[in-house]
Design a protein around this motif. Structure first.
Motif, PDB file in Angstrom:
ATOM      1  N   VAL A 126      10.106   4.316  -3.419  1.00 53.66           N
ATOM      2  CA  VAL A 126      10.304   4.039  -4.841  1.00 53.66           C
ATOM      3  C   VAL A 126       9.926   5.316  -5.578  1.00 53.66           C
ATOM      4  CG1 VAL A 126       9.645   2.638  -6.808  1.00 53.66           C
ATOM      5  CG2 VAL A 126       9.744   1.612  -4.531  1.00 53.66           C
ATOM      6  N   GLY A 127      10.929   5.968  -6.127  1.00 55.44           N
ATOM      7  CA  GLY A 127      10.675   7.256  -6.784  1.00 55.44           C
ATOM      8  C   GLY A 127      10.239   8.271  -5.745  1.00 55.44           C
ATOM      9  N   THR A 128       9.056   8.819  -5.919  1.00 56.79           N
ATOM     10  CA  THR A 128       8.550   9.810  -4.965  1.00 56.79           C
ATOM     11  C   THR A 128       7.529   9.205  -4.018  1.00 56.79           C
ATOM     12  OG1 THR A 128       6.828  10.473  -6.525  1.00 56.79           O
ATOM     13  CG2 THR A 128       8.903  11.719  -6.577  1.00 56.79           C
ATOM     14  N   SER A 129       7.267   7.927  -4.140  1.00 59.06           N
ATOM     15  CA  SER A 129       6.231   7.282  -3.325  1.00 59.06           C
ATOM     16  C   SER A 129       6.838   6.369  -2.272  1.00 59.06           C
ATOM     17  CB  SER A 129       5.318   6.434  -4.223  1.00 59.06           C
ATOM     18  OG  SER A 129       4.742   7.218  -5.229  1.00 59.06           O
ATOM     19  N   ASN A 130       6.147   6.289  -1.134  1.00 59.43           N
ATOM     20  CA  ASN A 130       6.516   5.345  -0.083  1.00 59.43           C
ATOM     21  C   ASN A 130       5.533   4.189  -0.120  1.00 59.43           C
ATOM     22  OD1 ASN A 130       8.698   6.741   0.984  1.00 59.43           O
ATOM     23  ND2 ASN A 130       7.387   7.984   2.289  1.00 59.43           N
ATOM     24  N   TYR A 131       6.044   2.976  -0.098  1.00 59.13           N
ATOM     25  CA  TYR A 131       5.197   1.791  -0.107  1.00 59.13           C
ATOM     26  C   TYR A 131       5.364   1.051   1.219  1.00 59.13           C
ATOM     27  CZ  TYR A 131       4.542   2.637  -5.054  1.00 59.13           C
ATOM     28  OH  TYR A 131       4.205   3.209  -6.245  1.00 59.13           O
ATOM     29  N   TYR A 132       4.239   0.520   1.728  1.00 54.42           N
ATOM     30  CA  TYR A 132       4.214  -0.165   3.020  1.00 54.42           C
ATOM     31  C   TYR A 132       3.652  -1.562   2.822  1.00 54.42           C
ATOM     32  CZ  TYR A 132       4.657   4.618   4.713  1.00 54.42           C
ATOM     33  OH  TYR A 132       5.089   5.897   4.944  1.00 54.42           O
ATOM     34  N   TRP A 133       4.248  -2.548   3.516  1.00 54.26           N
ATOM     35  CA  TRP A 133       3.737  -3.905   3.448  1.00 54.26           C
ATOM     36  C   TRP A 133       4.156  -4.679   4.684  1.00 54.26           C
ATOM     37  CZ3 TRP A 133       8.017  -2.220   0.927  1.00 54.26           C
ATOM     38  CH2 TRP A 133       9.201  -2.932   1.124  1.00 54.26           C
ATOM     39  N   ALA A 134       3.387  -5.693   4.977  1.00 51.21           N
ATOM     40  CA  ALA A 134       3.700  -6.628   6.063  1.00 51.21           C
ATOM     41  C   ALA A 134       3.003  -7.935   5.723  1.00 51.21           C
ATOM     42  CB  ALA A 134       3.213  -6.097   7.403  1.00 51.21           C
ATOM     43  N   PHE A 164       0.820  -1.204   0.000  1.00 54.48           N
ATOM     44  CA  PHE A 164       0.000   0.000   0.000  1.00 54.48           C
ATOM     45  C   PHE A 164       0.852   1.251   0.000  1.00 54.48           C
ATOM     46  CE2 PHE A 164      -2.418  -3.208   2.327  1.00 54.48           C
ATOM     47  CZ  PHE A 164      -3.630  -3.181   1.656  1.00 54.48           C
ATOM     48  N   GLN A 165       0.253   2.317  -0.519  1.00 53.28           N
ATOM     49  CA  GLN A 165       0.798   3.651  -0.320  1.00 53.28           C
ATOM     50  C   GLN A 165       0.047   4.248   0.850  1.00 53.28           C
ATOM     51  OE1 GLN A 165       0.279   5.702  -4.071  1.00 53.28           O
ATOM     52  NE2 GLN A 165       2.416   5.303  -4.620  1.00 53.28           N
ATOM     53  N   LEU A 166       0.591   5.324   1.433  1.00 54.56           N
ATOM     54  CA  LEU A 166      -0.023   5.951   2.594  1.00 54.56           C
ATOM     55  C   LEU A 166      -1.461   6.369   2.297  1.00 54.56           C
ATOM     56  CD1 LEU A 166       0.166   6.984   5.475  1.00 54.56           C
ATOM     57  CD2 LEU A 166       1.122   9.105   4.587  1.00 54.56           C
ATOM     58  N   LYS A 167      -1.699   6.964   1.143  1.00 50.19           N
ATOM     59  CA  LYS A 167      -3.053   7.439   0.825  1.00 50.19           C
ATOM     60  C   LYS A 167      -4.040   6.273   0.742  1.00 50.19           C
ATOM     61  CE  LYS A 167      -2.306   7.557  -4.154  1.00 50.19           C
ATOM     62  NZ  LYS A 167      -2.336   8.331  -5.361  1.00 50.19           N
ATOM     63  N   VAL A 206      -0.060   5.725  13.565  1.00 51.74           N
ATOM     64  CA  VAL A 206      -0.078   4.288  13.865  1.00 51.74           C
ATOM     65  C   VAL A 206       0.837   3.542  12.892  1.00 51.74           C
ATOM     66  CG1 VAL A 206      -1.523   2.221  13.912  1.00 51.74           C
ATOM     67  CG2 VAL A 206      -2.376   4.358  14.879  1.00 51.74           C
ATOM     68  N   LEU A 207       0.745   3.887  11.621  1.00 49.17           N
ATOM     69  CA  LEU A 207       1.581   3.251  10.612  1.00 49.17           C
ATOM     70  C   LEU A 207       3.061   3.493  10.896  1.00 49.17           C
ATOM     71  CD1 LEU A 207       1.702   1.630   8.004  1.00 49.17           C
ATOM     72  CD2 LEU A 207       1.531   3.776   6.740  1.00 49.17           C
ATOM     73  N   GLN A 208       3.403   4.718  11.278  1.00 45.38           N
ATOM     74  CA  GLN A 208       4.802   5.041  11.583  1.00 45.38           C
ATOM     75  C   GLN A 208       5.288   4.258  12.799  1.00 45.38           C
ATOM     76  OE1 GLN A 208       6.863   6.861   9.589  1.00 45.38           O
ATOM     77  NE2 GLN A 208       8.420   6.035  10.947  1.00 45.38           N
ATOM     78  N   SER A 209       4.430   4.085  13.807  1.00 48.07           N
ATOM     79  CA  SER A 209       4.849   3.314  14.984  1.00 48.07           C
ATOM     80  C   SER A 209       5.101   1.854  14.608  1.00 48.07           C
ATOM     81  CB  SER A 209       3.814   3.414  16.098  1.00 48.07           C
ATOM     82  OG  SER A 209       2.687   2.623  15.833  1.00 48.07           O
ATOM     83  N   LEU A 210       4.298   1.311  13.687  1.00 47.20           N
ATOM     84  CA  LEU A 210       4.522  -0.062  13.229  1.00 47.20           C
ATOM     85  C   LEU A 210       5.821  -0.177  12.426  1.00 47.20           C
ATOM     86  CD1 LEU A 210       0.888  -1.006  12.178  1.00 47.20           C
ATOM     87  CD2 LEU A 210       2.163  -1.905  14.126  1.00 47.20           C
ATOM     88  N   VAL A 211       6.102   0.839  11.627  1.00 48.20           N
ATOM     89  CA  VAL A 211       7.357   0.850  10.861  1.00 48.20           C
ATOM     90  C   VAL A 211       8.546   0.939  11.824  1.00 48.20           C
ATOM     91  CG1 VAL A 211       8.751   2.205   9.244  1.00 48.20           C
ATOM     92  CG2 VAL A 211       6.338   1.782   8.750  1.00 48.20           C
ATOM     93  N   ASP A 270       8.781  -0.137  14.799  1.00 46.79           N
ATOM     94  CA  ASP A 270       8.953  -1.401  15.524  1.00 46.79           C
ATOM     95  C   ASP A 270       9.267  -2.572  14.594  1.00 46.79           C
ATOM     96  OD1 ASP A 270       8.446  -0.077  17.863  1.00 46.79           O
ATOM     97  OD2 ASP A 270       6.344  -0.698  17.992  1.00 46.79           O
ATOM     98  N   ASN A 271       9.534  -2.290  13.322  1.00 49.88           N
ATOM     99  CA  ASN A 271       9.871  -3.305  12.314  1.00 49.88           C
ATOM    100  C   ASN A 271       8.769  -4.344  12.124  1.00 49.88           C
ATOM    101  OD1 ASN A 271      12.389  -2.259  11.603  1.00 49.88           O
ATOM    102  ND2 ASN A 271      13.346  -3.256  13.360  1.00 49.88           N
ATOM    103  N   MET A 272       7.545  -3.936  12.338  1.00 53.61           N
ATOM    104  CA  MET A 272       6.419  -4.837  12.089  1.00 53.61           C
ATOM    105  C   MET A 272       5.887  -4.644  10.668  1.00 53.61           C
ATOM    106  SD  MET A 272       4.540  -4.557  15.780  1.00 53.61           S
ATOM    107  CE  MET A 272       3.280  -5.768  15.437  1.00 53.61           C
ATOM    108  N   VAL A 273       6.103  -3.449  10.133  1.00 51.27           N
ATOM    109  CA  VAL A 273       5.705  -3.131   8.759  1.00 51.27           C
ATOM    110  C   VAL A 273       6.951  -2.653   8.036  1.00 51.27           C
ATOM    111  CG1 VAL A 273       4.323  -1.585   7.324  1.00 51.27           C
ATOM    112  CG2 VAL A 273       3.340  -2.528   9.405  1.00 51.27           C
ATOM    113  N   ASP A 274       7.142  -3.153   6.820  1.00 50.66           N
ATOM    114  CA  ASP A 274       8.279  -2.735   6.004  1.00 50.66           C
ATOM    115  C   ASP A 274       7.872  -1.549   5.147  1.00 50.66           C
ATOM    116  OD1 ASP A 274      10.056  -4.742   6.861  1.00 50.66           O
ATOM    117  OD2 ASP A 274       9.030  -6.183   5.561  1.00 50.66           O
ATOM    118  N   THR A 275       8.831  -0.697   4.848  1.00 49.83           N
ATOM    119  CA  THR A 275       8.579   0.453   3.998  1.00 49.83           C
ATOM    120  C   THR A 275       9.739   0.616   3.031  1.00 49.83           C
ATOM    121  OG1 THR A 275       8.063   2.805   3.954  1.00 49.83           O
ATOM    122  CG2 THR A 275       9.597   2.081   5.649  1.00 49.83           C
ATOM    123  N   GLU A 276       9.420   1.116   1.861  1.00 46.55           N
ATOM    124  CA  GLU A 276      10.453   1.359   0.859  1.00 46.55           C
ATOM    125  C   GLU A 276      10.037   2.561   0.030  1.00 46.55           C
ATOM    126  OE1 GLU A 276      14.067   0.778  -0.616  1.00 46.55           O
ATOM    127  OE2 GLU A 276      13.220  -0.732   0.712  1.00 46.55           O
TER     128      GLU A 276
END
Length: 163
Positions: free
Chosen positions: A65-73, A27-30, A50-55, A57-63
């Motif tokens: 890519v270009g100008t977008s941030n992608y989140y997954w777990a 997912f993207q943040l939006k 909430v998403l930032q707290s999960l990131v 704590d290394n429960m959600v990965d983020t990367e």
């Protein structure tokens, strides 16, 4: 009419993780800001926090890519993290057991020769008596210290140098 109580941070975090585990998507943040309030009841204002707290704590990965941030777990990552934690705790437990055994052996070794018997009791009584005698002699020595020629000389020497 009771007021609706908001969710605690832990409840929000667990519900956010449910979103990731149920969809198994990236997912993207939006996208998360749209999905979380509708499906899990997380207020839109707190989704990013909430998403930032999960990131964090290394429960959600983020990367990025270009100008977008992608989140997954993915559930497999959570399972792997729990397995690693379990292995670490088991290793610490085993180390603790080994230390306990080593300390118990040291205690047992130290007890050898310290068994209570008549000879040991007599030696301990004698030791106590000798310590008391030493303390008495030290006290008596302190009493006569004023008459010690070396002490008298020490007291007089600074007086001579002052004159």
């Amino acid at each position: 009419m009771s007021k609706k109580k908001g969710l605690s941070l832990e409840e929000k975090r667990s519900r956010m993780m449910e979103i990731f585990f149920e969809t198994k998507d990236v997912f993207q943040l939006k996208d998360i800001e749209k999905i979380a309030p509708k499906s899990k009841g997380i207020t839109p204002m707190s989704v990013k926090e909430v998403l930032q707290s999960l990131v964090d704590d290394n429960m959600v990965d983020t990367e990025r890519v270009g100008t977008s941030n992608y989140y997954w777990a993915f559930p497999s990552k959570a399972l792997h993290a729990r397995k690693c934690r379990l292995e670490e705790l088991e290793r610490q437990h085993e180390d603790g057991n080994q230390r306990k055994k080593a300390l118990q052996q040291a205690v047992d070794k130290a007890k050898v020769g310290r068994e209570v018997n008549e000879e040991r009791e007599n030696l301990l009584k004698e030791l106590t008596a000798l310590k008391q005698q030493r303390d008495q002699l030290k006290a008596e020595l302190e009493k006569y210290k004023e008459c010690d020629p070396e002490v008298v000389e020490e007291i007089q020497s600074p007086a001579i140098s002052r004159e």
